[in-house]
Scaffold this motif. Structure first.
Motif, short mmCIF file in Angstrom:
data_model
loop_
_atom_site.label_atom_id
_atom_site.label_comp_id
_atom_site.label_asym_id
_atom_site.label_seq_id
_atom_site.Cartn_x
_atom_site.Cartn_y
_atom_site.Cartn_z
N ASN A 72 0.87 -1.18 0.00
CA ASN A 72 0.00 0.00 0.00
C ASN A 72 0.91 1.23 0.00
O ASN A 72 1.53 1.56 1.00
N LEU A 73 1.00 1.88 -1.15
CA LEU A 73 1.88 3.05 -1.26
C LEU A 73 1.33 4.24 -0.48
O LEU A 73 2.10 5.08 0.01
N THR A 74 0.02 4.30 -0.35
CA THR A 74 -0.59 5.42 0.37
C THR A 74 -0.23 5.39 1.84
O THR A 74 0.16 6.41 2.43
N LYS A 75 -0.32 4.21 2.45
CA LYS A 75 -0.08 4.08 3.89
C LYS A 75 1.33 3.60 4.21
O LYS A 75 1.74 3.59 5.36
N GLY A 76 2.06 3.15 3.18
CA GLY A 76 3.42 2.69 3.40
C GLY A 76 3.51 1.40 4.17
O GLY A 76 4.39 1.24 5.04
N LYS A 77 2.63 0.43 3.87
CA LYS A 77 2.66 -0.85 4.58
C LYS A 77 2.22 -1.99 3.67
O LYS A 77 1.63 -1.77 2.60
N ILE A 78 2.50 -3.21 4.10
CA ILE A 78 2.09 -4.39 3.36
C ILE A 78 0.63 -4.71 3.67
O ILE A 78 0.17 -4.50 4.80
N GLU A 79 -0.10 -5.17 2.66
CA GLU A 79 -1.48 -5.61 2.87
C GLU A 79 -1.67 -6.95 2.19
O GLU A 79 -1.00 -7.27 1.20
N ILE A 80 -2.58 -7.74 2.74
CA ILE A 80 -2.83 -9.09 2.23
C ILE A 80 -4.24 -9.17 1.68
O ILE A 80 -5.20 -8.77 2.33
N PHE A 81 -4.37 -9.69 0.47
CA PHE A 81 -5.68 -9.91 -0.14
C PHE A 81 -5.94 -11.40 -0.26
O PHE A 81 -5.10 -12.16 -0.77
N SER A 82 -7.09 -11.84 0.19
CA SER A 82 -7.47 -13.25 0.08
C SER A 82 -8.98 -13.42 -0.10
O SER A 82 -9.46 -14.54 -0.17
#
Length: 301
Positions: free
Chosen positions: A121-131
């Motif tokens: 997530n470039l907006t928040k600067g963190k990794i996100e997981i989609f499932s």
């Protein structure tokens, strides 16, 4: 944490993890081909970037050789795929439309094998997981390599390649799968002077350095195949013969990895565990709720 986790129960028998690597991820299709020939199928897959593409195409019902054919047919650097904007050379949306034709479902829930995709997530600067939910846009975001593919907007957030922050997401599934194996395609090696030839080489090297330290524990958590001399291949190789060689490289590297006595025994253990899994699930479930299965009941399973 649910009650089954507290009891040491793991929902899946075999988890597989695929790193990013661009075109090199065709080696992961070869990895799957070898396992399937041994009668072994994954129960859940975690993937990122190019590895997420291989995972998603397989989970949708495509065989490893069909994945090779699909990726051979998509000419990424064709003029029709150019974005003509300043955020990336290639339109992620156009590539995702080409991939979409090869999916039997539009959602994660419709896949034949569950998968988890890591995205930055470039907006928040963190990794996100989609499932869960829609699959194509998260998949496009996961392979949106900086400077090459355009970032992807999902909701009000902007996303890019998951490999920026986690290029080997074995941590997503190793605690919910009894056995875990995977293929990592970005080992950090010392470069020879003069080996950086263009901006793509520089970007790739920066991402390798950035992610390598943080994912060492993820590599060690599971039985990881790292193909010999994988670094001599470029992430944006496009020649059909090169892509076929990468498929074969992955197949042979996996075969060699599991020819080791210790790894071979682990492979046999996975296979046996897979065969036993269905027999074990019902008794464990009923025992958890205080119900015993009698011999008469077992004869009707």
């Amino acid at each position: 944490m649910n009650s089954f986790s507290l009891l040491g129960y793991k929902k899946y028998n075999l988890g597989i993890t695929f790193s990013g690597g661009g075109a090199k991820c065709l080696a992961q299709a070869g990895f799957l081909q070898y396992l399937l020939e041994q009668g072994i199928k994954p129960d859940i897959i975690s993937g990122v970037s190019g590895g997420a593409i291989v995972a998603a195409l397989y989970a949708s019902g495509n065989s490893p050789k069909e994945i090779l054919d699909i990726l051979l047919s998509i000419r990424i650097f064709s003029l029709r795929n150019f974005s003509f904007n300043r955020l990336g050379l290639i339109s992620s949306a156009k590539i995702s439309l080409l991939l979409n034709k090869h999916f039997s479902t539009s959602t994660f829930e419709g896949l034949k094998t569950p998968i988890k995709i890591a995205v930055t997530n470039l907006t928040k600067g963190k990794i996100e997981i989609f499932s869960t939910g829609e699959i194509i846009r998260p998949l496009a975001a996961s392979f949106a390599y900086p400077g090459i593919f355009t970032p992807v907007k999902i909701g009000q957030e902007i996303y890019a390649d998951g490999g920026i922050l986690n290029n080997y997401p074995s941590d997503l599934i190793c605690n919910i799968a009894k056995h875990n194996v995977g293929m990592y395609l970005a080992p950090l090696k010392q470069l020879e002077v003069g080996s950086l030839h263009n901006s793509l080489d520089v970007i790739e090297r920066i991402l390798q350095i950035n992610s390598n330290t943080s994912i060492q524990s993820n590599i060690k958590k599971i039985s990881t195949v790292i193909p010999f001399q994988i670094n001599k291949w470029r992430p944006f190789s496009t020649k059909p013969e090169q892509l076929k060689q990468l498929f074969n490289l992955g197949y042979n590297a996996t075969k060699e990895h599991f020819s080791n006595a210790c790894n071979f025994n682990y492979l046999l253990k996975i296979k046996k565990s897979s065969n036993d899994a269905k027999k074990q699930i019902l008794p464990k479930f009923l025992k958890f709720f205080g119900t015993q299965i009698t011999p008469r009941d077992q004869s009707y399973r």
